[in-house]
Design a protein around this motif. Structure first.
Motif, short mmCIF file in Angstrom:
data_model
loop_
_atom_site.label_atom_id
_atom_site.label_comp_id
_atom_site.label_asym_id
_atom_site.label_seq_id
_atom_site.Cartn_x
_atom_site.Cartn_y
_atom_site.Cartn_z
N GLU B 443 0.83 -1.25 -0.01
CA GLU B 443 0.04 0.02 -0.03
C GLU B 443 0.97 1.20 0.05
N THR B 444 0.30 2.38 -0.43
CA THR B 444 0.90 3.69 -0.48
C THR B 444 0.10 4.74 0.19
N ILE B 445 0.98 5.77 0.89
CA ILE B 445 0.14 6.65 1.56
C ILE B 445 -1.14 7.43 0.66
N SER B 446 -0.85 7.65 -0.71
CA SER B 446 -1.66 8.41 -1.43
C SER B 446 -2.76 7.41 -1.74
N GLY B 447 -2.67 6.18 -1.89
CA GLY B 447 -3.62 5.22 -2.41
C GLY B 447 -4.66 4.96 -1.00
N VAL B 448 -4.10 4.98 -0.02
CA VAL B 448 -5.02 4.87 1.32
C VAL B 448 -5.93 6.30 1.46
N ARG B 449 -4.79 7.25 1.42
CA ARG B 449 -5.79 8.54 1.33
C ARG B 449 -6.94 8.80 0.57
N GLU B 450 -6.74 8.13 -0.71
CA GLU B 450 -7.67 8.54 -1.90
C GLU B 450 -8.89 7.78 -1.29
N THR B 451 -8.43 6.32 -1.01
CA THR B 451 -9.67 5.69 -0.48
C THR B 451 -10.45 6.20 0.55
N LEU B 452 -9.69 6.72 1.52
CA LEU B 452 -10.37 7.49 2.75
C LEU B 452 -11.20 8.68 2.21
N ASN B 453 -10.89 9.19 1.42
CA ASN B 453 -11.50 10.51 0.67
C ASN B 453 -12.82 9.99 0.14
N ASP B 454 -12.77 8.89 -0.87
CA ASP B 454 -13.96 8.41 -1.37
C ASP B 454 -14.83 8.03 -0.28
#
Lengths: 248, 574
Positions: B443-454
């Motif tokens: 996993e990446t920081i930006s990947g998890v952050r984008e899912t959180l945002n969604d």
């Protein structure tokens, strides 16, 4: 996408733990037509190289965090359109500051200069808040308003030829800020500030290259402020001279 | 061992509330020493981007009573009326003080401070400095704070943990971003002033630093967060970027227009009555969403979705340049639109969190030695919906009060075992060292952050329902595992922004959890919490504050009563 194109972003890298001197690194990335330079750096950080270090926050040209030299010219990267450049865009840390890492420069020296000009209202006497607000005409406000618009992005220090030769020079933003308070009808501290202005590294170090005004992203005219401050100091000094002679 | 520094009061965050608190401490006790700890230089704090103004009664046709009731009604009766009373009384004093500290307020002909109209306010009571009040307020406070040598700044220090021993908060563990070294910053009181957590959502006016740090720090120590389900969507953000276009555009007479060229707030019933564009933010944001749903949104190809138009053309260039120059600059730079000649595309955008660390009227949290003020706190001024221009004044009024109380109480607090606090900071230092460059999963920081945002956009948007809110709760729990599987690359100690982003992401996840938990437990519609399956306000069952606690077994939900007063809840219509 029809608009999809790529650009090569050439970024200065420096990690004091590892590097003797800064080096450059190239990133070829897809870019979008409406991107600012900062969008390209954030794309690299999120999708290509998470080790890249740069400062940013508001992305609306008001917090002043993201100043960098772009193709050699100081720019606020959240405001500067990427489309203004060709296929290769060089992004470097601001000049005339020590580099902490990559695109991050050291700010403490700037903050010290800032504090030196006493950037706060010096009152003739302390007034209680129950006395309410001061009155100030629109014209009086306009005498200092533009000098209060500085966002402390430090682009003017990166552009200033005097800062580069004379590191102790107070510099455009700090002098403009001190001048801002001197011009404010609510303030009574100009005598104190003018002493600082007349000192070494003060207003008379400015060679009026005007680079500061040209790079300012908020259309502040620090150079104009410095020239006004010089004039005020000459007058102030002359007046003091007359008074002192009169006293004798 | 970590470096140890000692002060009387430790303030985390150097925006409007933090700076005001710091000045209040040293004015109350000139011998006191304050540590002002900020993850950025204070002038970068997000207070800087507030535009429209700050509210306080100033005119002969206004009264404290009117400001009080406007705020109570705006809050949909979830604001605590003792807090609101204190707020409206202190507001004029605090703004006068700000004027005396040099804030360049715009002026009337006679030289008095000018006020403008704002949403949900009965009369003109919003003090302004063209359209950059936040910038000017922050810089005036920051520059004034430099007068005091006993306000000691620790710039670019990221607080990773509150130091708590024997039920008493005695300082913070903070990472010096430049060196990568951990410090124990000890004080007998800690005041959290870190702003909100708008970066939980994908489309926000908030800057990158708004990651809910103070809320998460308190929450992880078992301090409850209050009314977190209430988040404010500002009606007018630029599509795509979310950049704020101030409510002052409507205060100065701007119109909202749909694809049919219709000024829909005057032609259709959205509950705002004759206030039209000057209705409260929750109602205007819903009106725009309903216009889009009804097929009257303005469509453009691409990713930004449908929107409405904010039309200022009838104001003319002179008014726009003299009162709204920043709006013109922002529109031109970020939307390629000159509002003198064209309408500005806008849509509702996440702006502000009404909820926060549960504090009393003195700013004190449910943990000895811990205070909070500003957006980080929930003192219950704003209830279920904040009125525009109350939040900057809130930073001043409750920042000052928290500062005064924090120094008063710090004198009679018994000494805590310092070695235990330092040991906690030491452990934090070890944890951060282990985290640098840590390899876990794919996993990446930006990947998890984008899912959180969604997840949060889907579950906690302008309109909500039980199914989507419940799904957000479940999805957020699952996202924890993905967070743990993030691999990091940056092993450097110096200005390691990857580590910061990793810790900020943890804070965002914690804050999001409390928002979704609060939301799913409120089966009614009140203020900014609009549930399509429970469209009415339900005072019988839900006239209470929500509390979310972190416990070892997970989240615990509780409630507490609203402090009513002279104003009984009635149907909120304008």
């Amino acid at each position: 996408m029809a608009n999809q194109q790529t650009k090569t972003i050439v970024v200065t890298r420096f990690d004091p733990d590892v590097d003797e001197v800064p080096k450059t690194q190239e990133y070829e990335i897809p870019v979008e037509a409406d991107w600012k330079v900062l969008d390209a750096l954030n794309y690299i950080k999120d999708h290509v190289d998470p080790t890249l270090s740069h400062r940013w926050s508001c992305r609306m040209a008001v917090c002043g965090s993201c100043g960098m030299n772009v193709n050699g010219v100081p720019k606020l990267t959240c405001k500067q359109a990427l489309s203004d450049y060709g296929d290769r865009v060089e992004v470097q840390p601001l000049a005339n500051f020590p580099v902490v890492r990559d695109l991050v420069v050291e700010v403490d020296g700037f903050m010290e200069k800032f504090k030196k000009v006493k950037p706060w209202i010096i009152e003739a006497k302390e007034a209680a808040v129950t006395e309410g607000t001061n009155r100030q005409s629109h014209a009086e406000l306009m005498d200092f308003k533009q000098f209060s618009m500085c966002i402390n992005c430090m682009l003017c220090y990166s552009a200033c030829p005097v800062v580069s030769n004379e590191p102790d020079f107070l510099g455009p933003a700090a002098i403009a800020l001190g001048h801002r308070y001197n011009q404010d009808t609510r303030d009574h501290g100009s005598a104190e500030r003018n002493e600082i202005f007349r000192d070494d590294g003060g207003v008379f170090s400015c060679s009026y290259a005007n680079e500061c005004a040209e790079v300012c992203p908020k259309s502040v005219d620090p150079s104009g402020g410095i020239q006004q401050a010089k004039l005020n100091n000459v007058l102030d000094w002359a007046q003091g001279f007359v008074v002192r002679r009169g006293e004798n | 061992m970590v470096d140890v520094v000692r002060h009387d009061v430790v303030i985390v965050g150097g925006g409007g509330a933090g700076l005001r608190a710091a000045i209040a401490v040293v004015e109350a006790d000139p011998t006191a020493s304050v540590a002002l700890v900020s993850k950025v230089y204070p002038m970068r704090s997000h207070t800087v981007s507030a535009e429209g103004g700050a509210a306080a009664v100033a005119r002969a046709d206004d009264s404290l009573e009117m400001h009080g009731y406007d705020t109570v009604k705006g809050s949909d009766f979830l604001g605590d009326q003792d807090v609101i009373q204190y707020f409206v009384e202190e507001a004029p004093k605090e703004l006068s003080q700000l004027e005396r500290w040099g804030c360049p307020f715009s002026r009337n002909e006679d030289g008095t401070v000018s006020t403008r109209a704002f949403g949900g306010m009965t009369t003109k009571r919003t003090w302004y400095a063209t359209d950059k009040i936040g910038f000017h307020m922050l810089h005036a406070l920051f520059q004034t704070s430099m007068k005091y040598d006993n306000i000691v700044r620790l710039d670019e220090h990221f607080v990773t943990k509150l130091l708590v021993e024997d039920g008493q908060c005695g300082g913070v563990a903070a990472l010096d971003v430049r060196t990568g070294e951990m410090k124990a910053i000890l004080g007998r009181s800690v005041i959290l002033c870190t702003g909100g957590g708008g970066k939980v959502w994908p489309f926000t006016t908030n800057g990158n630093i708004k990651t809910g740090d103070g809320m998460a720090l308190a929450y992880r120590e078992g301090v409850p967060l209050k009314d977190m389900e209430f988040v404010q969507y500002h009606p007018t953000g630029l599509p795509g970027t979310g950049i704020l276009i101030t409510e002052a555009t409507r205060g100065e007479g701007g119109y909202l227009i749909n694809s049919e060229g219709e000024r829909f707030l005057t032609t259709r019933d959205y509950g705002v009555g004759t206030k039209a564009e000057l209705g409260p933010r929750d109602m205007i944001s819903r009106a725009i969403m309903l216009e889009v749903r009804a097929g009257r949104g303005i469509k453009v190809p691409g990713k930004v979705g449908e929107y409405a138009h904010l039309d200022l053309r009838h104001l003319g260039e002179e008014i726009i340049d003299s009162r709204l120059p920043f709006v013109r600059e922002l529109s031109r730079t970020y939307a390629n639109v000159d509002p003198v000649h064209e309408p500005i595309p806008i849509r509702p955008v996440l702006h502000y969190m009404m909820g926060g660390v549960d504090v009393d009227i003195d700013g004190k949290a449910n943990l000895d030695g811990l205070y909070a003020a500003g957006e980080t706190a929930c003192v219950s001024l704003n209830g279920a919906n904040r009125l525009g221009s109350n939040s900057l004044t809130e930073c001043l009024v409750f920042g000052a009060r928290a500062g005064q109380h924090a120094i008063a109480q710090s004198k009679d607090t018994s000494e805590i075992a310092e070695s235990k606090l330092v040991a906690q900071a030491d452990a934090e230092g070890g944890r951060i060292a282990d985290l640098r460059g840590k390899k876990a999963g794919s996993e990446t920081i930006s990947g998890v952050r984008e899912t959180l945002n969604d997840i949060m956009e889907e579950g906690t948007g302008v309109y909500r329902d039980q199914t989507r809110m419940a799904k957000a709760v479940t999805d957020l729990a699952a996202l924890r595992a993905r967070y743990d599987a993030i691999s990091l690359s940056d092993t450097s100690k110096v200005f390691n922004t990857e580590i910061l982003a990793m810790m900020e992401l943890r804070n965002l996840l914690d804050v999001a959890e409390t928002v979704a938990t609060g939301a799913v437990n409120r089966k009614e519609s009140r203020g900014a919490h609009a549930c399509e399956d429970f469209p009415d306000r339900d005072d019988e069952n839900y006239l209470h504050h929500s509390l979310v606690y972190r416990e070892e077994s997970g989240t615990r939900f509780d409630t507490k009563p609203v402090t009513l007063g002279k104003w009984e809840p009635v149907l909120r219509s304008y």
